[in-house]
Design a protein around this motif. Structure first.
Motif, PDB file in Angstrom:
ATOM      1  N   LEU A  13       0.823  -1.211   0.000  1.00  0.00           N
ATOM      2  CA  LEU A  13       0.000   0.000   0.000  1.00  0.00           C
ATOM      3  C   LEU A  13       0.857   1.261   0.000  1.00  0.00           C
ATOM      4  CD1 LEU A  13      -2.810  -1.136   2.441  1.00  0.00           C
ATOM      5  CD2 LEU A  13      -3.091  -0.590   0.010  1.00  0.00           C
ATOM      6  N   VAL A  14       1.967   1.238   0.714  1.00  0.00           N
ATOM      7  CA  VAL A  14       2.898   2.371   0.701  1.00  0.00           C
ATOM      8  C   VAL A  14       3.396   2.600  -0.722  1.00  0.00           C
ATOM      9  CG1 VAL A  14       5.185   3.154   1.435  1.00  0.00           C
ATOM     10  CG2 VAL A  14       3.638   2.159   3.103  1.00  0.00           C
ATOM     11  N   GLU A  15       3.715   1.514  -1.421  1.00  0.00           N
ATOM     12  CA  GLU A  15       4.223   1.621  -2.790  1.00  0.00           C
ATOM     13  C   GLU A  15       3.146   2.091  -3.767  1.00  0.00           C
ATOM     14  OE1 GLU A  15       5.769  -2.273  -3.564  1.00  0.00           O
ATOM     15  OE2 GLU A  15       7.431  -2.026  -2.174  1.00  0.00           O
ATOM     16  N   HIS A  16       1.919   1.632  -3.596  1.00  0.00           N
ATOM     17  CA  HIS A  16       0.849   1.942  -4.546  1.00  0.00           C
ATOM     18  C   HIS A  16       0.097   3.238  -4.232  1.00  0.00           C
ATOM     19  CE1 HIS A  16       1.525  -2.214  -5.780  1.00  0.00           C
ATOM     20  NE2 HIS A  16       1.015  -1.827  -6.935  1.00  0.00           N
ATOM     21  N   HIS A  17       0.175   3.690  -2.994  1.00  0.00           N
ATOM     22  CA  HIS A  17      -0.526   4.919  -2.587  1.00  0.00           C
ATOM     23  C   HIS A  17       0.407   5.779  -1.733  1.00  0.00           C
ATOM     24  CE1 HIS A  17      -4.314   3.264  -4.071  1.00  0.00           C
ATOM     25  NE2 HIS A  17      -3.941   2.131  -3.505  1.00  0.00           N
ATOM     26  N   PRO A  18       1.536   6.219  -2.322  1.00  0.00           N
ATOM     27  CA  PRO A  18       2.549   6.930  -1.528  1.00  0.00           C
ATOM     28  C   PRO A  18       2.104   8.281  -0.982  1.00  0.00           C
ATOM     29  CG  PRO A  18       3.079   7.053  -3.861  1.00  0.00           C
ATOM     30  CD  PRO A  18       1.907   6.114  -3.725  1.00  0.00           C
ATOM     31  N   ASP A  19       1.121   8.902  -1.598  1.00  0.00           N
ATOM     32  CA  ASP A  19       0.695  10.233  -1.161  1.00  0.00           C
ATOM     33  C   ASP A  19      -0.511  10.204  -0.227  1.00  0.00           C
ATOM     34  OD1 ASP A  19       2.718  11.330  -2.719  1.00  0.00           O
ATOM     35  OD2 ASP A  19       1.422  11.441  -4.487  1.00  0.00           O
ATOM     36  N   VAL A  20      -0.935   9.010   0.172  1.00  0.00           N
ATOM     37  CA  VAL A  20      -2.117   8.877   1.021  1.00  0.00           C
ATOM     38  C   VAL A  20      -1.693   8.783   2.482  1.00  0.00           C
ATOM     39  CG1 VAL A  20      -4.047   7.357   1.597  1.00  0.00           C
ATOM     40  CG2 VAL A  20      -3.469   7.770  -0.789  1.00  0.00           C
ATOM     41  N   ASP A  21      -2.376   9.521   3.339  1.00  0.00           N
ATOM     42  CA  ASP A  21      -2.164   9.394   4.780  1.00  0.00           C
ATOM     43  C   ASP A  21      -3.098   8.290   5.270  1.00  0.00           C
ATOM     44  OD1 ASP A  21      -2.013   9.558   7.532  1.00  0.00           O
ATOM     45  OD2 ASP A  21      -2.105  11.739   7.582  1.00  0.00           O
ATOM     46  N   PRO A  22      -2.552   7.125   5.638  1.00  0.00           N
ATOM     47  CA  PRO A  22      -3.394   5.986   5.997  1.00  0.00           C
ATOM     48  C   PRO A  22      -4.285   6.227   7.212  1.00  0.00           C
ATOM     49  CG  PRO A  22      -1.094   5.550   6.513  1.00  0.00           C
ATOM     50  CD  PRO A  22      -1.138   6.830   5.750  1.00  0.00           C
ATOM     51  N   GLN A  23      -3.949   7.221   7.989  1.00  0.00           N
ATOM     52  CA  GLN A  23      -4.721   7.551   9.177  1.00  0.00           C
ATOM     53  C   GLN A  23      -6.154   7.955   8.825  1.00  0.00           C
ATOM     54  OE1 GLN A  23      -2.111   9.904  11.579  1.00  0.00           O
ATOM     55  NE2 GLN A  23      -3.819  10.723  12.735  1.00  0.00           N
ATOM     56  N   TYR A  24      -6.337   8.490   7.616  1.00  0.00           N
ATOM     57  CA  TYR A  24      -7.639   9.022   7.221  1.00  0.00           C
ATOM     58  C   TYR A  24      -8.346   8.195   6.150  1.00  0.00           C
ATOM     59  CZ  TYR A  24      -5.784  12.924   9.816  1.00  0.00           C
ATOM     60  OH  TYR A  24      -5.238  13.695  10.810  1.00  0.00           O
ATOM     61  N   VAL A  25      -7.867   6.978   5.913  1.00  0.00           N
ATOM     62  CA  VAL A  25      -8.466   6.120   4.898  1.00  0.00           C
ATOM     63  C   VAL A  25      -9.679   5.399   5.484  1.00  0.00           C
ATOM     64  CG1 VAL A  25      -8.072   4.089   3.443  1.00  0.00           C
ATOM     65  CG2 VAL A  25      -6.282   5.801   3.695  1.00  0.00           C
ATOM     66  N   ARG A  26     -10.778   5.467   4.760  1.00  0.00           N
ATOM     67  CA  ARG A  26     -11.987   4.734   5.184  1.00  0.00           C
ATOM     68  C   ARG A  26     -11.788   3.247   4.923  1.00  0.00           C
ATOM     69  NH1 ARG A  26     -16.457   7.669   1.751  1.00  0.00           N
ATOM     70  NH2 ARG A  26     -14.869   7.114   0.248  1.00  0.00           N
ATOM     71  N   PHE A  27     -12.378   2.432   5.764  1.00  0.00           N
ATOM     72  CA  PHE A  27     -12.222   0.988   5.620  1.00  0.00           C
ATOM     73  C   PHE A  27     -12.780   0.475   4.296  1.00  0.00           C
ATOM     74  CE2 PHE A  27     -11.817  -0.044  10.431  1.00  0.00           C
ATOM     75  CZ  PHE A  27     -10.495   0.342  10.387  1.00  0.00           C
ATOM     76  N   THR A  28     -13.800   1.118   3.765  1.00  0.00           N
ATOM     77  CA  THR A  28     -14.326   0.695   2.463  1.00  0.00           C
ATOM     78  C   THR A  28     -13.280   0.894   1.374  1.00  0.00           C
ATOM     79  OG1 THR A  28     -15.376   2.857   2.216  1.00  0.00           O
ATOM     80  CG2 THR A  28     -16.756   1.054   3.015  1.00  0.00           C
ATOM     81  N   ASP A  29     -12.564   2.018   1.427  1.00  0.00           N
ATOM     82  CA  ASP A  29     -11.492   2.263   0.456  1.00  0.00           C
ATOM     83  C   ASP A  29     -10.319   1.319   0.689  1.00  0.00           C
ATOM     84  OD1 ASP A  29     -12.895   4.332  -0.791  1.00  0.00           O
ATOM     85  OD2 ASP A  29     -12.046   5.852   0.545  1.00  0.00           O
ATOM     86  N   LEU A  30      -9.957   1.140   1.941  1.00  0.00           N
ATOM     87  CA  LEU A  30      -8.848   0.250   2.274  1.00  0.00           C
ATOM     88  C   LEU A  30      -9.126  -1.161   1.769  1.00  0.00           C
ATOM     89  CD1 LEU A  30      -6.151  -0.289   3.652  1.00  0.00           C
ATOM     90  CD2 LEU A  30      -7.386  -0.532   5.825  1.00  0.00           C
ATOM     91  N   HIS A  31     -10.319  -1.648   1.995  1.00  0.00           N
ATOM     92  CA  HIS A  31     -10.695  -2.986   1.530  1.00  0.00           C
ATOM     93  C   HIS A  31     -10.533  -3.080   0.014  1.00  0.00           C
ATOM     94  CE1 HIS A  31     -13.421  -6.258   0.346  1.00  0.00           C
ATOM     95  NE2 HIS A  31     -13.128  -6.775   1.533  1.00  0.00           N
ATOM     96  N   ARG A  32     -11.033  -2.101  -0.700  1.00  0.00           N
ATOM     97  CA  ARG A  32     -10.952  -2.099  -2.167  1.00  0.00           C
ATOM     98  C   ARG A  32      -9.503  -2.047  -2.632  1.00  0.00           C
ATOM     99  NH1 ARG A  32     -10.930   2.377  -5.129  1.00  0.00           N
ATOM    100  NH2 ARG A  32     -12.012   3.568  -3.511  1.00  0.00           N
ATOM    101  N   TRP A  33      -8.705  -1.183  -2.005  1.00  0.00           N
ATOM    102  CA  TRP A  33      -7.301  -1.053  -2.402  1.00  0.00           C
ATOM    103  C   TRP A  33      -6.525  -2.341  -2.151  1.00  0.00           C
ATOM    104  CZ3 TRP A  33      -6.203   4.413   0.017  1.00  0.00           C
ATOM    105  CH2 TRP A  33      -6.842   5.382  -0.747  1.00  0.00           C
ATOM    106  N   VAL A  34      -6.802  -3.004  -1.044  1.00  0.00           N
ATOM    107  CA  VAL A  34      -6.133  -4.275  -0.766  1.00  0.00           C
ATOM    108  C   VAL A  34      -6.525  -5.301  -1.833  1.00  0.00           C
ATOM    109  CG1 VAL A  34      -5.950  -6.213   0.843  1.00  0.00           C
ATOM    110  CG2 VAL A  34      -5.897  -3.874   1.714  1.00  0.00           C
TER     111      VAL A  34
END
Length: 64
Positions: A13-34
């Motif tokens: 996730l760090v490699e694919h979303h380097p500009d995202v602050d994971p602290q503010y990611v919604r679980f729905t988005d996190l699930h999709r990104w994974v």
């Protein structure tokens, strides 16, 4: 990768979303990104809030 590979997922996730602050990611988005990560083979119905929290925590740690 499967849902239990939280560190490997966090690194990807760090490699694919380097500009995202994971602290503010919604679980729905996190699930999709994974699910979209190359090499991820986990069952989409096997995740839950506890797993997503562990992935998010590992991602936050990797960003530090």
């Amino acid at each position: 990768m499967k849902w239990t590979d939280t560190l490997d997922i966090a690194i990807a996730l760090v490699e694919h979303h380097p500009d995202v602050d994971p602290q503010y990611v919604r679980f729905t988005d996190l699930h999709r990104w994974v699910m979209e990560l190359p090499g991820f083979e986990g069952d989409p119905n096997k995740s839950n809030e506890k797993i997503l929290e562990a992935i998010q925590a590992a991602w936050i740690e990797e960003m530090d």
